[in-house]
Design a protein around this motif. Structure first.
Motif, PDB file in Angstrom:
ATOM      1  N   LEU B  14     -11.901  -1.834   2.102  1.00  0.00           N
ATOM      2  CA  LEU B  14     -10.229  -1.167   2.589  1.00  0.00           C
ATOM      3  C   LEU B  14     -10.301   0.168   3.002  1.00  0.00           C
ATOM      4  O   LEU B  14      -9.954   0.873   4.757  1.00  0.00           O
ATOM      5  CB  LEU B  14      -9.609  -0.991   1.131  1.00  0.00           C
ATOM      6  CG  LEU B  14      -8.897  -2.010   0.338  1.00  0.00           C
ATOM      7  CD1 LEU B  14      -8.190  -1.619  -1.574  1.00  0.00           C
ATOM      8  CD2 LEU B  14      -8.739  -3.423   0.582  1.00  0.00           C
ATOM      9  N   LEU B  51      -4.639  -4.110  -6.978  1.00  0.00           N
ATOM     10  CA  LEU B  51      -4.652  -2.005  -6.385  1.00  0.00           C
ATOM     11  C   LEU B  51      -3.002  -2.054  -6.468  1.00  0.00           C
ATOM     12  O   LEU B  51      -1.973  -2.525  -6.973  1.00  0.00           O
ATOM     13  CB  LEU B  51      -4.883  -2.230  -4.700  1.00  0.00           C
ATOM     14  CG  LEU B  51      -5.715  -2.941  -4.550  1.00  0.00           C
ATOM     15  CD1 LEU B  51      -6.501  -3.296  -3.328  1.00  0.00           C
ATOM     16  CD2 LEU B  51      -6.649  -1.731  -5.080  1.00  0.00           C
ATOM     17  N   GLY B  57      -1.541   6.046   0.342  1.00  0.00           N
ATOM     18  CA  GLY B  57      -1.926   5.293   0.803  1.00  0.00           C
ATOM     19  C   GLY B  57      -1.320   4.590   1.828  1.00  0.00           C
ATOM     20  O   GLY B  57      -1.626   4.780   3.254  1.00  0.00           O
ATOM     21  N   ARG B 105      -6.139  -7.273  -4.010  1.00  0.00           N
ATOM     22  CA  ARG B 105      -7.655  -6.012  -3.221  1.00  0.00           C
ATOM     23  C   ARG B 105      -8.449  -7.606  -2.984  1.00  0.00           C
ATOM     24  O   ARG B 105      -8.248  -7.327  -0.968  1.00  0.00           O
ATOM     25  CB  ARG B 105      -8.482  -6.138  -4.310  1.00  0.00           C
ATOM     26  CG  ARG B 105     -10.353  -5.559  -3.722  1.00  0.00           C
ATOM     27  CD  ARG B 105     -10.497  -5.066  -4.431  1.00  0.00           C
ATOM     28  NE  ARG B 105     -10.567  -4.013  -4.954  1.00  0.00           N
ATOM     29  CZ  ARG B 105     -10.563  -2.496  -4.415  1.00  0.00           C
ATOM     30  NH1 ARG B 105     -11.370  -1.976  -4.181  1.00  0.00           N
ATOM     31  NH2 ARG B 105     -10.115  -2.162  -5.424  1.00  0.00           N
ATOM     32  N   ASN B 109      -7.742  -7.266   1.400  1.00  0.00           N
ATOM     33  CA  ASN B 109      -8.547  -6.553   2.443  1.00  0.00           C
ATOM     34  C   ASN B 109      -8.507  -8.059   3.381  1.00  0.00           C
ATOM     35  O   ASN B 109      -9.129  -7.282   4.966  1.00  0.00           O
ATOM     36  CB  ASN B 109      -9.817  -6.720   1.553  1.00  0.00           C
ATOM     37  CG  ASN B 109     -11.371  -6.022   2.085  1.00  0.00           C
ATOM     38  OD1 ASN B 109     -10.808  -5.529   3.249  1.00  0.00           O
ATOM     39  ND2 ASN B 109     -12.193  -5.484   1.398  1.00  0.00           N
ATOM     40  N   GLY B 299     -14.398   7.734   1.263  1.00  0.00           N
ATOM     41  CA  GLY B 299     -14.383   6.711  -0.205  1.00  0.00           C
ATOM     42  C   GLY B 299     -15.330   6.953  -0.976  1.00  0.00           C
ATOM     43  O   GLY B 299     -15.587   7.463  -1.735  1.00  0.00           O
ATOM     44  N   MET B 313      -7.819   3.471  -3.638  1.00  0.00           N
ATOM     45  CA  MET B 313      -8.015   3.225  -2.576  1.00  0.00           C
ATOM     46  C   MET B 313      -6.945   4.323  -2.156  1.00  0.00           C
ATOM     47  O   MET B 313      -7.331   4.884  -0.985  1.00  0.00           O
ATOM     48  CB  MET B 313      -6.775   2.023  -3.035  1.00  0.00           C
ATOM     49  CG  MET B 313      -6.812   1.553  -1.754  1.00  0.00           C
ATOM     50  SD  MET B 313      -6.067   0.097  -1.477  1.00  0.00           S
ATOM     51  CE  MET B 313      -4.092   0.435  -2.960  1.00  0.00           C
TER      52      MET B 313
END
Lengths: 452, 452
Positions: B14, B51, B57, B105, B109, B299, B313
């Motif tokens: 991500l 997530l 985000g 996820r 992605n 990250g 995330m």
């Protein structure tokens, strides 16, 4: 007696050599590997701090009967000689007859390898171990990390290869492996006080010399040849720092200002300052230390600490004492030997890491502080009178075999008691009075130190 | 506008994908490498936790105009649904209209890689990066770690390759690199609640479902297709542990005892339990994050945290927001961009690591505790009435852009105040009274929260 195994020890330093002797005495075939040349064949200096052998170290040496051979190359230091800007104070380390022992790392390492070879340990120098296969205790050896490797299979592998251990490096890549490395912003540099022309020492021979200056400090430990190995500890960056001392003039001016009585005894100051490297100080912790009954870490490879308690080598040697006790207890059940070894040593390794970290403050700042020195005097007076009731923290770490973790816990309680004592009105006047003694006895009744 | 560079991003997760978009928009050539196959071509499941996208985000996504594309695959969760053994409680996350967003996820992605390709980012899958030469930002790539490698030189390399980053692995071997990795004794396993036959959700769709049971807990987050991704968190060893659930019968009995209302909605319980792996949870910290103007970590590669605040995330995406701000500010002076980026983010990464670690206790134990739930109600009531005086910690982490480090510090002060409030006599009876409100106002006057 254990079933004889073929065991590899990676690292021919102090811990690797002594471990080799213990394993050989237990009947095993022992091969010690080191990536460096044989230290007996080369000049070793420029980035070392002299060692301070104390009770835990001697016990491990005496356990295989080599303590006396090492005593021959050691110099007793029974006190700190504290060089304040305007005077020189002496502070005994322990009771009458208690000393720590200055030994040059190079001299000791050469002696240890001689002793290990005499015991039947085989050494292989300039052999680079890059990796290990844990499940089969197989070493991978070759000229370069990316070049061709040969496999060397053993029944068991010990990683005694120091803070940057390759053996641990492989274990780190296992899941559930806890690991930390933390560098100090303080570095160190070796300097030298040569002997007088007649071979005598320029400073008191039986002292650990220290010039405490807050953020930085200089120390000097005696050598057999009349010289002292000095170490300057100082931040890398900032007003008083290695980064700030960029030329000969600055170095000399810095020493004239802060260590005036050192100038005449360090003739090669600027030369050594720029020739010798500036080294880093790291605390490294990890867990687990062993893999099944195949691989184990020992010494700095599993618990590297900063040098301010003089316990790095002593802690590594004590690892061997403890490992050997479990070898006696569990015999061929190496999985139990390893499990008990790591479980027993881990809390003690963490405790001496913490104590060593804290001691930088004590050495560099507090030993110049009148209040701190008075507290030490009060403690010594009380401890001399009531040895059953109060063993100073330094003595419990240095002159006993009680676990480090116990020393840390009891030391914290003692600190609380001494803080209350130092808060007493007029303490500088009454420090050696009955009143202070009674106060400590009373506080001990309220919250006893656990001497279990 | 920055001078266009040729930049490699290692990791197509991500953070790697979104960073690619930002760098491409800034005019750079961007190559993203990943050792895995293209996630768009494979089945991705079995070891993931859904997530929870929140403010930080969304800001990073909206910053390059792709927020709405992601909103299409997200499901709002405005509350916790707390499944106690005897009842179901609902606890709103924030104010009216505030939600966190469940996204699978794998789905996210795939979407991110599509969006990055559309923006001109080039992806190279099944390309194994084994090492990097820091000084020249050169990647070393090959089929196997010990096999032949090719060199790929770039102007700059970003390591977005997760908690076990190979790029960081090289930086770790630099002197003065601080590093720690610490595993929890708790692991997790993915399970699944399928959709109803008509595609609807078997549980309330707009809730984060949680079965708090002290040492262990089950959670469930909604998916677009009507299913829920469930995660069981539980110790590896002990009475209630993965080690104890050795066969189908034991697993089913365990769920019947502890999560009775989950039985009918998880039809493939035992199959999934033994098919899906048990995964570990690690907190990883390190510093520095950058090397000159050549290499930077981002990250999870520089701050992996446990998932209990739903911020992993979000924190990684916020790294990109902050990096981009410094790119705007410092232009081609990448050394300043990197320095400011790491110095600004490090304390916030440490803070969210600490908050996430603490939140396991809150989620697994405290959400089943009446006193904890009452405190939350008191806090919500006061915060609704005095939004200028009190923003709950959860909201400051989840629904604001204030630094995590500030959230941690203010949250600690709020905890002290709430502890005093909960000590008031008869608090369960008077919780919504004027008296409690005045008490909080008084405590805030005594020690104001710093909202600076």
């Amino acid at each position: 007696m254990q079933k004889p195994l073929k065991i590899a020890v990676v690292g021919s330093g102090l811990v690797g050599s002594l471990l080799g002797i213990y394993l050989r005495r237990a009947g095993h075939t022992v091969h010690v590997f080191d990536r460096s040349p044989d230290i007996r064949t080369i000049q070793f200096s420029g980035r070392s701090i002299n060692l301070a052998m104390s009770h835990r170290g001697w016990k491990a040496l005496d356990g295989v009967g080599i303590g006396d051979a090492v005593r021959e190359i050691a110099i007793a230091m029974d006190k700190r000689a504290i060089h304040l800007p305007d005077k020189l104070n002496f502070q005994p380390y322990g009771k009458e007859g208690e000393s720590i022992y200055s030994i040059s790392r190079g001299t000791l390492n050469r002696k240890m390898i001689d002793l290990a070879e005499a015991a039947g340990v085989e050494f292989f120098f300039e052999q680079k171990i890059w990796d290990v296969t844990l499940a089969t205790s197989t070493l991978h050896i070759g000229e370069s990390e990316r070049g061709e490797w040969k496999d060397l299979q053993y029944d068991m592998v010990f990683g005694a290869d120091g803070a940057f251990s390759r053996i641990r490096h492989r274990m780190q890549r296992q899941s559930m492996f806890n690991y930390s490395q933390e560098f100090l912003n303080t570095g160190y540099k070796e300097l030298n006080i040569p002997a007088n022309a007649d071979g005598s020492h320029k400073l008191d021979k039986n002292s650990f010399h220290i010039w405490p200056r807050g953020e930085f400090m200089l120390i000097a430990l005696p050598n057999l040849d009349g010289s002292f190995t000095c170490t300057l500890f100082m931040p890398f960056e900032g007003e008083h720092s290695f980064a700030a001392l960029t030329d000969r003039q600055k170095v000399e001016a810095f020493f004239e200002t802060h260590f005036p009585d050192s100038i005449e005894v360090i003739p090669m100051l600027a030369e050594d300052f720029f020739k010798n490297p500036t080294s880093t100080l790291v605390t490294m912790k990890c867990y687990p230390w062993t893999y099944e009954d195949k691989v184990a870490l020992i010494g700095d490879a599993c618990h590297a600490i900063v040098p301010f308690y003089g316990q790095g080598m002593n802690a590594g040697f004590e690892d061997i004492t403890v490992l050997n006790e479990f070898m006696q207890q569990f015999g061929d059940d190496w999985q139990s030997v390893f499990k008990h070894y790591e479980q027993s040593r881990k809390p003690n390794a963490d405790a001496i890491a913490e104590l060593s970290y804290r001691n930088f403050m004590e050495m560099s700042s507090k030993t110049a502080d009148e209040k701190f020195l008075l507290a030490k005097k009060i403690e010594k007076r009380f401890s001399d009178k009531h040895p059953d009731k109060w063993l100073p923290l330094y003595s419990r770490v240095t002159f006993s075999h009680r676990p480090y973790s116990e020393a840390l816990a009891i030391g914290d309680k003692q600190n609380e008691i001494m803080a209350e004592v130092m808060d007493m009105a007029n303490i500088f006047a009454i420090w050696d009075s009955e009143q202070v003694e009674q106060k400590i006895l009373e506080l001990l009744r309220e919250s006893p130190l656990d001497h279990s």
